[in-house]
Design a protein around this motif. Structure first.
Motif, PDB file in Angstrom:
ATOM      1  N   ASN A  26      -5.823   4.735  -4.454  1.00 17.04           N
ATOM      2  CA  ASN A  26      -4.438   4.417  -4.094  1.00 17.04           C
ATOM      3  C   ASN A  26      -3.441   5.321  -4.822  1.00 17.04           C
ATOM      4  N   LYS A  68      -1.688  -5.306  -6.639  1.00 22.77           N
ATOM      5  CA  LYS A  68      -0.692  -4.326  -6.190  1.00 22.77           C
ATOM      6  C   LYS A  68       0.726  -4.893  -6.255  1.00 22.77           C
ATOM      7  N   PRO A 104       0.601  11.185   1.406  1.00 24.38           N
ATOM      8  CA  PRO A 104       1.802  10.537   0.857  1.00 24.38           C
ATOM      9  C   PRO A 104       3.081  11.039   1.511  1.00 24.38           C
ATOM     10  N   GLY A 149       0.842  -1.192   0.000  1.00 24.73           N
ATOM     11  CA  GLY A 149       0.000   0.000   0.000  1.00 24.73           C
ATOM     12  C   GLY A 149       0.879   1.244   0.000  1.00 24.73           C
ATOM     13  N   ALA A 150       0.412   2.286   0.692  1.00 23.36           N
ATOM     14  CA  ALA A 150       1.129   3.565   0.699  1.00 23.36           C
ATOM     15  C   ALA A 150       2.546   3.404   1.247  1.00 23.36           C
ATOM     16  N   ILE A 172      -5.327  -2.686  -7.180  1.00 23.43           N
ATOM     17  CA  ILE A 172      -5.175  -1.227  -7.173  1.00 23.43           C
ATOM     18  C   ILE A 172      -6.505  -0.541  -7.462  1.00 23.43           C
ATOM     19  N   ASN A 187       4.772   0.925  -1.000  1.00 19.00           N
ATOM     20  CA  ASN A 187       5.288   1.556  -2.215  1.00 19.00           C
ATOM     21  C   ASN A 187       6.584   2.308  -1.925  1.00 19.00           C
ATOM     22  N   GLU A 188       6.575   3.111  -0.887  1.00 16.16           N
ATOM     23  CA  GLU A 188       7.758   3.919  -0.560  1.00 16.16           C
ATOM     24  C   GLU A 188       8.913   3.042  -0.084  1.00 16.16           C
ATOM     25  N   SER A 210       3.924   8.850   4.487  1.00 21.49           N
ATOM     26  CA  SER A 210       4.409   7.509   4.106  1.00 21.49           C
ATOM     27  C   SER A 210       5.859   7.582   3.636  1.00 21.49           C
ATOM     28  N   ALA A 217       3.628  -3.255  -8.590  1.00 23.87           N
ATOM     29  CA  ALA A 217       4.778  -2.704  -7.867  1.00 23.87           C
ATOM     30  C   ALA A 217       6.069  -3.354  -8.362  1.00 23.87           C
ATOM     31  N   ARG A 240      -1.094   7.998  -3.256  1.00 22.66           N
ATOM     32  CA  ARG A 240      -0.098   7.625  -2.244  1.00 22.66           C
ATOM     33  C   ARG A 240       0.831   6.504  -2.691  1.00 22.66           C
ATOM     34  N   SER A 241       0.845   6.236  -3.982  1.00 29.67           N
ATOM     35  CA  SER A 241       1.575   5.046  -4.436  1.00 29.67           C
ATOM     36  C   SER A 241       2.434   5.375  -5.640  1.00 29.67           C
TER      37      SER A 241
END
Ligand SMILES: [Zn+2]
Ligand SMILES: [Zn+2]
Length: 392
Positions: free
Chosen positions: A69, A85, A206, A39-40, A65, A43-44, A209, A89, A72-73
Motif C-alpha cells: 500500500n 488503514k 499513485p 486505500g489509494a 496496511i 488516501n488522496e 489516484s 489515515a 499509493r498511500s
C-alpha cells in the motif's frame, strides 16, 4: 500587486482559498463528508478534504496496511504496516489540518455503518474497489437523499461518477447483466460468501489516484457550495492517450435502488441495548397504535446453519454478507451446511427478544417497521452520541 494582496491575512490558513470569488470557507468548515475506503483513492481524497479544511470527515475501512500500500498511500508510513488503514489515515489527517475533525471507523460499510450517518453527511465519497460495496452505498444514499461521488481506477486510467438522488440516474441504473452476474457469483451455492472471489487486487499507479481523487473532491467542493454538478454522468479519463470524455447514464424507472425513505421519527433506542420488542413498544407508543408489527431487515440475517448429513445445527446470527465459508460448514462433520435466512422479524417471533445488534442492525441505523398504519421509519437516536459502528 493588486489591492487584494493588501487584505490577505497571512495568519489565516485559508486566505488564498478565500480569494476564489465564490469560495465560502465557512461552508467547508461546517460540512460533513463520509469517505468509504482508505486505500489509494481514499488516501488522496482524505488529504484533499483536510487541505480544504472540511470540518467533519468520517472514514470507513476494515483493512490493515500492507507494504504494497505504501507506493499509493500518502497518509501511511513504513512503521504503520499492520495498523488499521482508517486509524493511521486519521492520525495523519489530524497532523495535516487540526481544523478537520476526523472519525476513523474500522468497519465494513455494508454491515457496520448505520443509515443515520449517511443521512447526516452532506456528501459520500466512494473510494471502493468492488461492485457490491458500491451498490450498497448507492442504495443507502438514495434512501436518505444524500449525493455520492464514485471513483474508480485501473493502471493509469480512471473514472468519476456523481449520483444525486432522487432524480438522477444512479449507480445501479448503469449496471449491466454482467455486473449483476459478478455480484451474484460471490453469493453462489450455498449462498455464502466465497473469500477467494473478493475483489481488490487491481493494479493502479499513485498518479491516477491523485487525478481521480482530485476530481472527486472537486465535485464535492461544488456540491457543498451548492454549485451545479452534473449527475448521472461518468467522467472517463484515459491516461494512456490523455483523452477525457463524459458519458450520461440512462435512468431506469424500474431500478431497484430508487427507494427514498420519508423523514424518520427519532426514538431513544440503541442497537446494542434495545431489543426488537423494545422497538415495537416505542413505535406503538409514538403512533398510539396497538397492533402486531414487523421489523424489515436491510441485511439478510443468517439465523443458523443446519447440516443435511448429520443434522447438526449451529447458531450464527450474523448478516449474510459477513458469514464466511468456514462458518457455513458443519462443526461436527465439516459438510457444507444449509443456512436459515430471515429478512424480517415479527413481533410474535422468538427472535423479537434479541437486541437489534444481534439481528444485524448497526448503530444509529434507520429501520423500517411494518404496522397496520403503514410503514414507519425509525432512527435509532440512542446511538447518536456514538453513531459509529459495531465494535470490532
Ligand atoms: Zn437507478
Ligand atoms: Zn454434519
Amino acid at each position: 500587486m493588486s489591492n487584494e494582496s493588501l487584505i490577505i491575512d497571512d495568519d489565516d490558513r485559508y486566505s488564498r482559498l478565500r480569494l476564489i470569488a465564490w469560495w465560502h470557507q465557512e461552508k467547508l468548515a461546517n460540512a460533513k463528508v463520509l469517505v468509504v475506503g482508505a486505500g489509494a483513492l481514499g488516501n488522496e481524497v482524505l488529504k484533499n478534504l483536510a487541505l480544504l479544511g472540511i470540518g467533519n470527515v468520517y472514514v470507513v475501512d476494515f483493512d490493515e496496511i500492507e507494504q504494497s500500500n505504501l507506493t499509493r498511500s500518502v497518509l501511511f508510513r513504513q512503521r504503520d504496516c499492520g495498523r488499521p488503514k482508517a486509524e493511521a489515515a486519521a492520525e495523519t489527517i489530524r497532523d495535516i489540518n487540526p481544523d478537520t475533525t476526523i472519525t476513523p471507523m474500522m468497519a465494513n460499510v455494508v454491515t457496520d455503518v448505520g443509515l443515520g450517518l449517511f443521512r447526516d453527511v452532506d456528501v459520500v465519497i466512494g473510494c471502493l474497489d468492488n461492485r457490491e460495496a458500491r451498490l450498497w452505498v448507492n442504495r443507502q444514499c438514495w434512501k436518505v437523499n444524500t449525493p455520492w461521488i464514485d471513483g474508480g481506477i485501473q493502471e493509469i486510467n480512471g473514472v468519476v461518477k456523481v449520483f444525486a438522488p432522487p432524480d438522477s440516474a444512479c449507480y445501479e441504473c448503469a449496471m449491466t447483466e454482467n455486473d449483476y452476474r459478478l455480484i451474484n457469483l460471490r453469493y453462489s451455492c450455498p449462498l455464502l460468501r466465497q473469500e477467494d472471489l473478493l475483489a481488490g487486487k487491481v493494479p493502479t499507479a499513485p498518479t491516477i489516484s491523485s487525478i481521480i481523487a482530485g476530481m472527486q473532491v472537486q465535485e464535492a467542493l461544488k456540491l457543498i457550495h451548492g454549485m451545479p454538478v452534473e449527475s448521472g454522468v461518468a467522467c472517463v479519463f484515459n491516461g494512456v492517450t490523455n483523452q477525457f470524455y463524459k458519458t450520461s447514464f440512462q435512468r431506469r424507472e424500474d431500478c431497484l435502488s430508487h427507494e427514498t425513505y420519508p423523514a424518520p421519527i427519532e426514538l431513544p433506542l440503541s442497537c446494542s441495548e434495545s431489543t426488537a420488542t423494545d422497538l415495537f413498544a416505542a413505535v406503538r407508543e409514538s403512533l398510539d397504535v396497538e397492533d402486531a408489527m414487523t421489523l424489515s431487515l436491510d441485511r439478510d440475517l443468517v439465523v443458523d446453519v443446519r447440516c443435511a448429513k448429520c443434522d447438526t445445527q449451529a447458531r450464527i446470527m450474523k448478516p449474510l454478507q459477513v458469514v464466511g465459508t468456514d462458518e457455513a460448514k458443519c462443526p461436527e462433520c465439516g459438510e457444507t451446511a444449509k443456512p436459515t435466512l430471515t429478512h424480517s422479524i415479527a413481533s410474535d417471533s422468538a427472535l423479537a427478544s434479541e437486541t437489534l445488534a444481534s439481528l444485524g442492525v448497526p448503530p444509529y441505523d434507520i429501520v423500517r417497521v411494518e404496522t397496520s398504519a403503514g410503514e414507519q421509519v425509525v432512527l435509532l437516536g440512542g446511538d447518536a452520541e456514538q453513531p459509529m459502528t459495531n465494535d470490532k
